[in-house]
Structures are given as structure tokens and as C-alpha cells.
Design an enzyme around this catalytic site. Sequence first.
Site, PDB file in Angstrom:
ATOM      1  N   ASN A   9     -79.526  -4.980 144.007  1.00  0.00           N
ATOM      2  CA  ASN A   9     -79.329  -5.933 145.098  1.00  0.00           C
ATOM      3  C   ASN A   9     -80.701  -6.400 145.562  1.00  0.00           C
ATOM      4  OD1 ASN A   9     -78.730  -7.294 147.442  1.00  0.00           O
ATOM      5  ND2 ASN A   9     -78.016  -5.488 148.572  1.00  0.00           N
ATOM      6  N   LYS A  11     -81.381  -8.525 147.762  1.00  0.00           N
ATOM      7  CA  LYS A  11     -81.392  -8.964 149.168  1.00  0.00           C
ATOM      8  C   LYS A  11     -82.105 -10.330 149.239  1.00  0.00           C
ATOM      9  CE  LYS A  11     -80.995  -4.174 150.435  1.00  0.00           C
ATOM     10  NZ  LYS A  11     -81.232  -3.103 151.400  1.00  0.00           N
ATOM     11  N   HIS A  98     -71.865  -5.211 152.963  1.00  0.00           N
ATOM     12  CA  HIS A  98     -73.135  -4.486 152.994  1.00  0.00           C
ATOM     13  C   HIS A  98     -73.482  -4.180 154.464  1.00  0.00           C
ATOM     14  CE1 HIS A  98     -77.363  -3.496 152.623  1.00  0.00           C
ATOM     15  NE2 HIS A  98     -77.128  -3.256 151.353  1.00  0.00           N
ATOM     16  N   GLU A 100     -76.089  -4.436 156.067  1.00  0.00           N
ATOM     17  CA  GLU A 100     -76.897  -5.467 156.727  1.00  0.00           C
ATOM     18  C   GLU A 100     -76.014  -6.616 157.212  1.00  0.00           C
ATOM     19  OE1 GLU A 100     -79.666  -5.800 153.494  1.00  0.00           O
ATOM     20  OE2 GLU A 100     -80.339  -3.770 153.943  1.00  0.00           O
ATOM     21  N   GLU A 170     -73.233   3.747 150.986  1.00  0.00           N
ATOM     22  CA  GLU A 170     -74.639   3.526 151.343  1.00  0.00           C
ATOM     23  C   GLU A 170     -74.861   3.996 152.780  1.00  0.00           C
ATOM     24  OE1 GLU A 170     -76.575   0.286 148.703  1.00  0.00           O
ATOM     25  OE2 GLU A 170     -75.682  -0.695 150.430  1.00  0.00           O
ATOM     26  N   GLY A 176     -83.566   1.683 152.557  1.00  0.00           N
ATOM     27  CA  GLY A 176     -84.916   1.162 152.791  1.00  0.00           C
ATOM     28  C   GLY A 176     -85.815   2.125 153.546  1.00  0.00           C
ATOM     29  N   SER A 216     -82.217   4.201 148.996  1.00  0.00           N
ATOM     30  CA  SER A 216     -83.466   4.774 148.478  1.00  0.00           C
ATOM     31  C   SER A 216     -83.312   5.456 147.124  1.00  0.00           C
ATOM     32  CB  SER A 216     -84.093   5.736 149.506  1.00  0.00           C
ATOM     33  OG  SER A 216     -84.398   5.031 150.691  1.00  0.00           O
TER      34      SER A 216
HETATM   35  P1  13P Z   1     -82.820   0.574 149.120  1.00  0.00           P
HETATM   36  O1  13P Z   1     -82.622   1.022 147.693  1.00  0.00           O
HETATM   37  O2  13P Z   1     -84.004  -0.315 149.303  1.00  0.00           O
HETATM   38  O3  13P Z   1     -82.773   1.739 150.066  1.00  0.00           O
HETATM   39  O4  13P Z   1     -81.550  -0.355 149.491  1.00  0.00           O
HETATM   40  C1  13P Z   1     -80.267   0.088 149.222  1.00  0.00           C
HETATM   41  C2  13P Z   1     -79.325  -1.025 149.441  1.00  0.00           C
HETATM   42  O5  13P Z   1     -79.097  -1.445 150.552  1.00  0.00           O
HETATM   43  C3  13P Z   1     -78.687  -1.626 148.263  1.00  0.00           C
HETATM   44  O6  13P Z   1     -77.653  -2.465 148.613  1.00  0.00           O
END
Ligand code: 13P
Length: 254
Positions: A9, A11, A98, A100, A170, A176, A216
Site C-alpha cells: 500500500n 498510500k 484502512h 487512515e 492492522e 508506521g 511495520s
Molecule cells: P506500515 O507498514 O508503514 O506500518 O503501514 C502499514 C499499513 O498501513 C499498510 O496498509
Amino acid sequence: MRKKIIAGNWKMNKNFEEGMALVSEVSNMVKDEYSGSAEVVFIPPFIHINAVGRMISDAKNLFVGAQNCSNHASGAYTGETSASMLKSCGVSYVIVGHSERRQYFNESNDWLAKKVDAVLANDLNPIYCCGETLEERESNQHFDVLKKQISEGLFHLDEAGMRKVVIAYEPVWAIGTGKTASTEQAQEIHAFIRNLISEKYNHETAQSITIQYGGSVKADNAAELFAAPDIDGALVGGAALQSRSFTDIIKAMK
Ligand code: 13P
């Protein structure tokens, strides 16, 4: 056997040239160096989807996905993108819910259930995300939160619809942050989710569903996570933005 899926992803990262370079490098490395069975999914921003889809159209284990879609079929919804448009550009998977989007765009479980329907109506596979915040985990509410996210977002589906869904666990506190859930923590939740599906539908349906872990994931923790019985791949953020780190994660899936 359940499908294993490693998805990257992006983003809101990568301009056009950077994105195409990444896909080209990863595709070449996967072709030359990967003999495992996982599907690899690139999930770029909408604007790059068509180009990525064209670049990978000949590779049988590479796919393109979208980070979101509208819950409407078409019409006056400025700025939105429908599932049928995504389908026409070669998309196979669509991330729904997601954290976010839940957090910054206030997407509720009910709202996400409609997006799941829009994705399935176009014969695409939703990657339905769920996960608790740090506060929810520390107050021991994580099982209730996950049950609510899964049941309200997915349990209106019939069995055939449910079998097309991919779930991504997640934990928000691991996204992140560099702080991965331990393999034991992730496995515990994946088994819990599979059990919820088994209770609602049946054992066979629960066993057929791919449950990815995200938060992560890196080359150095991927192999251990993937060895857990209910972890069927990863939804990768930061480490999917570099070809070497992403291919190292792919190679960790046998
Ligand atoms: P990270 O791997 O940067 O922690 O992000 C995970 C994520 O949100 C994938 O959709």
C-alpha cells in the site's frame, strides 16, 4: 490451500516516474528471484493504477489494487472513483476501511459495508481492514472492537460474498510506528477473526479466507509472522516503497 497475498500500500507516495520505476524493479526481481506461491499486489494512488496495470498485465502472480473506492455506482460525486472504473483499469483488489480512512475521513463500519458491496458487485476482491488503537488494546477492548468492525462491515454478506473477502488485521498502534505486533499477538487476533467467521458462516468458509497482517512489516520480521498458522500474508506500507525491502518481504513467503 489458502491464497497468500503480499500487498504494498503506497498510500499517498510516489510521483509517476518513481512509481513506475518501483513496479519495474519489483516485477523484475520477482520474476528472477521468487519461486514461492504468493500473489503480489501493488496498491498505488488512483492516478497510477492504469499504468501499473499495463506494466504487469503479462505476469501471472502480479496484481494491481486500489486504496479506496466510492460506495456509489456512478453519478454526481465529485472526486470519487467507482469500483467499475477500477475494474476497467485492471484492478483486482480494493482496500476498504484502512484505519487512515476510518480516522481521517470518518468512515464508519456501516459506510464501509456499502463499499464492500460496491466492490463485490463488480466482481473485485475487497481487502477489508480492521484493527484496534493503542488505547483500545491497553484497556483490553481489542476483541470487542474487532468483532464490531468485522460483523458490521462484513456479516451482511452471504457465504459466496464472504469467500471473496480478504481481511487485513492492522493494529493502529503498529502502523508506521516501527512497532510490529509480536507474532503471538498477531496470530491470536487472526485466529480470533477466523473463529468469528466460522461461528457466523462455517468452518470451511473461515478456513478459505486470507487474513493478512499489516503494521511495520519489514524484511526482518516477515518470515516469523508468515510462519504463524493463521497469517496469510502482509499489507505493507513503508517497506513497500523501496524495491529491495518489498521483494525481501515477498521472498519471506515460501
Ligand atoms: P506500515 O507498514 O508503514 O506500518 O503501514 C502499514 C499499513 O498501513 C499498510 O496498509
